[in-house]
Design a protein around this motif. Structure first.
Motif, PDB file in Angstrom:
ATOM      1  N   PHE A   1       0.827  -1.209   0.000  1.00 30.02           N
ATOM      2  CA  PHE A   1       0.000   0.000   0.000  1.00 30.02           C
ATOM      3  C   PHE A   1       0.864   1.264   0.000  1.00 30.02           C
ATOM      4  CE2 PHE A   1      -2.370   3.453   1.941  1.00 30.02           C
ATOM      5  CZ  PHE A   1      -3.509   3.458   1.142  1.00 30.02           C
ATOM      6  N   LEU A   2       1.949   1.263   0.763  1.00 29.51           N
ATOM      7  CA  LEU A   2       2.831   2.433   0.798  1.00 29.51           C
ATOM      8  C   LEU A   2       3.440   2.702  -0.575  1.00 29.51           C
ATOM      9  CD1 LEU A   2       4.612   1.918   4.239  1.00 29.51           C
ATOM     10  CD2 LEU A   2       2.936   3.685   3.645  1.00 29.51           C
ATOM     11  N   VAL A   3       3.842   1.636  -1.277  1.00 31.36           N
ATOM     12  CA  VAL A   3       4.388   1.814  -2.628  1.00 31.36           C
ATOM     13  C   VAL A   3       3.305   2.367  -3.556  1.00 31.36           C
ATOM     14  CG1 VAL A   3       5.392   0.657  -4.641  1.00 31.36           C
ATOM     15  CG2 VAL A   3       6.120  -0.001  -2.334  1.00 31.36           C
ATOM     16  N   PHE A   4       2.096   1.777  -3.478  1.00 29.84           N
ATOM     17  CA  PHE A   4       0.992   2.258  -4.308  1.00 29.84           C
ATOM     18  C   PHE A   4       0.679   3.728  -4.020  1.00 29.84           C
ATOM     19  CE2 PHE A   4      -0.589  -2.317  -4.649  1.00 29.84           C
ATOM     20  CZ  PHE A   4      -0.165  -2.445  -5.965  1.00 29.84           C
ATOM     21  N   ALA A   5       0.763   4.115  -2.750  1.00 31.10           N
ATOM     22  CA  ALA A   5       0.477   5.502  -2.368  1.00 31.10           C
ATOM     23  C   ALA A   5       1.475   6.456  -3.011  1.00 31.10           C
ATOM     24  CB  ALA A   5       0.495   5.643  -0.847  1.00 31.10           C
ATOM     25  N   VAL A   6       2.755   6.092  -2.989  1.00 29.81           N
ATOM     26  CA  VAL A   6       3.784   6.936  -3.620  1.00 29.81           C
ATOM     27  C   VAL A   6       3.527   7.049  -5.118  1.00 29.81           C
ATOM     28  CG1 VAL A   6       6.249   7.088  -4.178  1.00 29.81           C
ATOM     29  CG2 VAL A   6       5.528   6.451  -1.862  1.00 29.81           C
ATOM     30  N   LEU A   7       3.193   5.921  -5.745  1.00 32.20           N
ATOM     31  CA  LEU A   7       2.931   5.930  -7.189  1.00 32.20           C
ATOM     32  C   LEU A   7       1.690   6.756  -7.515  1.00 32.20           C
ATOM     33  CD1 LEU A   7       3.738   2.210  -8.106  1.00 32.20           C
ATOM     34  CD2 LEU A   7       5.252   4.202  -8.115  1.00 32.20           C
ATOM     35  N   ALA A   8       0.653   6.645  -6.681  1.00 36.60           N
ATOM     36  CA  ALA A   8      -0.569   7.426  -6.907  1.00 36.60           C
ATOM     37  C   ALA A   8      -0.295   8.921  -6.757  1.00 36.60           C
ATOM     38  CB  ALA A   8      -1.659   6.984  -5.931  1.00 36.60           C
ATOM     39  N   LEU A   9       0.481   9.282  -5.748  1.00 38.86           N
ATOM     40  CA  LEU A   9       0.780  10.696  -5.501  1.00 38.86           C
ATOM     41  C   LEU A   9       1.630  11.316  -6.609  1.00 38.86           C
ATOM     42  CD1 LEU A   9       1.449  10.609  -1.650  1.00 38.86           C
ATOM     43  CD2 LEU A   9      -0.439  11.772  -2.813  1.00 38.86           C
ATOM     44  N   THR A  10       2.389  10.483  -7.317  1.00 38.37           N
ATOM     45  CA  THR A  10       3.236  10.996  -8.401  1.00 38.37           C
ATOM     46  C   THR A  10       2.640  10.732  -9.779  1.00 38.37           C
ATOM     47  OG1 THR A  10       4.536   8.937  -8.368  1.00 38.37           O
ATOM     48  CG2 THR A  10       5.366  10.781  -7.061  1.00 38.37           C
ATOM     49  N   SER A  11       1.368  10.302  -9.808  1.00 35.85           N
ATOM     50  CA  SER A  11       0.704  10.050 -11.093  1.00 35.85           C
ATOM     51  C   SER A  11       0.014  11.311 -11.592  1.00 35.85           C
ATOM     52  CB  SER A  11      -0.304   8.901 -10.945  1.00 35.85           C
ATOM     53  OG  SER A  11       0.357   7.678 -10.803  1.00 35.85           O
ATOM     54  N   ASN A  12       0.815  12.309 -11.858  1.00 32.78           N
ATOM     55  CA  ASN A  12       0.295  13.575 -12.390  1.00 32.78           C
ATOM     56  C   ASN A  12       1.357  14.195 -13.290  1.00 32.78           C
ATOM     57  OD1 ASN A  12       2.039  15.417 -10.609  1.00 32.78           O
ATOM     58  ND2 ASN A  12       0.962  14.167  -9.089  1.00 32.78           N
ATOM     59  N   ASN A  13       0.919  15.090 -14.155  1.00 35.70           N
ATOM     60  CA  ASN A  13       1.825  15.689 -15.143  1.00 35.70           C
ATOM     61  C   ASN A  13       2.956  16.481 -14.494  1.00 35.70           C
ATOM     62  OD1 ASN A  13       0.338  14.621 -17.248  1.00 35.70           O
ATOM     63  ND2 ASN A  13      -0.988  16.413 -17.400  1.00 35.70           N
TER      64      ASN A  13
END
Length: 197
Positions: free
Chosen positions: A122-134
């Protein structure tokens, strides 16, 4: 611009609709906890599989020379598929926290393997979600792509988490086999492109 926004809102609504009862369960004590956990987890996996499948599907479209419009549509929504997968993962975690409801108990369970791998994923997914923007893509440059390769260790941890909890391991193996099949197709298409086949 507004048409694109409306299209995106509809896209989120359609993919979140199957899990609406998982959201409603947050406000209803009569919902069955095990079902909430299973459904939120499985929907997260399904959408993650769809996210991972976009690249090989695009490669197939390019290879056969048809479906370019579908390919562009998928490419524009790939990041959003991953974000909706994360929403379901977050719902999974929220249901767990609300069920246990005691911080000391939650912290004591973190050291158990089945919980530890889930928290780490979940922590890895959270980092990826937070950086999934232009903005993150522009700011990080090539590092963004390297960071987002961490999706694969996170997927492995997620499946281990699921396997350790689920009494019916055949369904875990089914979804894992689908992930492996998608990656094998991706690898085969990439190899064929390199050798010019």
């Amino acid at each position: 611009m507004f048409r694109d926004l409306n299209s995106l809102i509809l896209f989120y609504a359609v993919l979140l609709w199957p899990g609406r009862y998982v959201v409603m369960g947050l406000f209803d004590d009569n919902w069955y906890y095990a079902q909430m956990m299973y459904d939120s987890g499985v929907w997260s996996v399904r959408l993650l599989l769809m996210t991972i499948a976009v690249t090989p599907v695009l490669m197939l479209i390019n290879r056969i020379g048809r479906g370019a419009g579908i390919g562009r549509w998928l490419l524009r929504r790939r990041r959003h598929l991953g974000l909706i997968s994360f929403v379901y993962a977050a719902l999974h975690l929220i249901h767990y926290v609300l069920e246990v409801a005691v911080l000391s108990e939650i912290l004591s369970e973190v050291t158990d393997l089945e919980f530890a791998v889930g928290w780490l994923a979940f922590l890895v997914f959270a980092v990826l979600a937070l950086t999934s923007n232009n903005r993150s893509v522009r700011k990080m440059g090539r590092r963004w792509k390297r960071l987002h390769y961490w999706i694969y260790p996170a997927i492995a941890l997620s499946f281990l988490h699921w396997y350790l909890f689920d009494l019916f391991t055949a369904r875990v193996m089914f979804w894992l086999a689908l992930f492996v099949a998608v990656k094998l197709v991706h690898g085969a298409l990439r190899g064929a492109r390199r050798i010019g086949v």
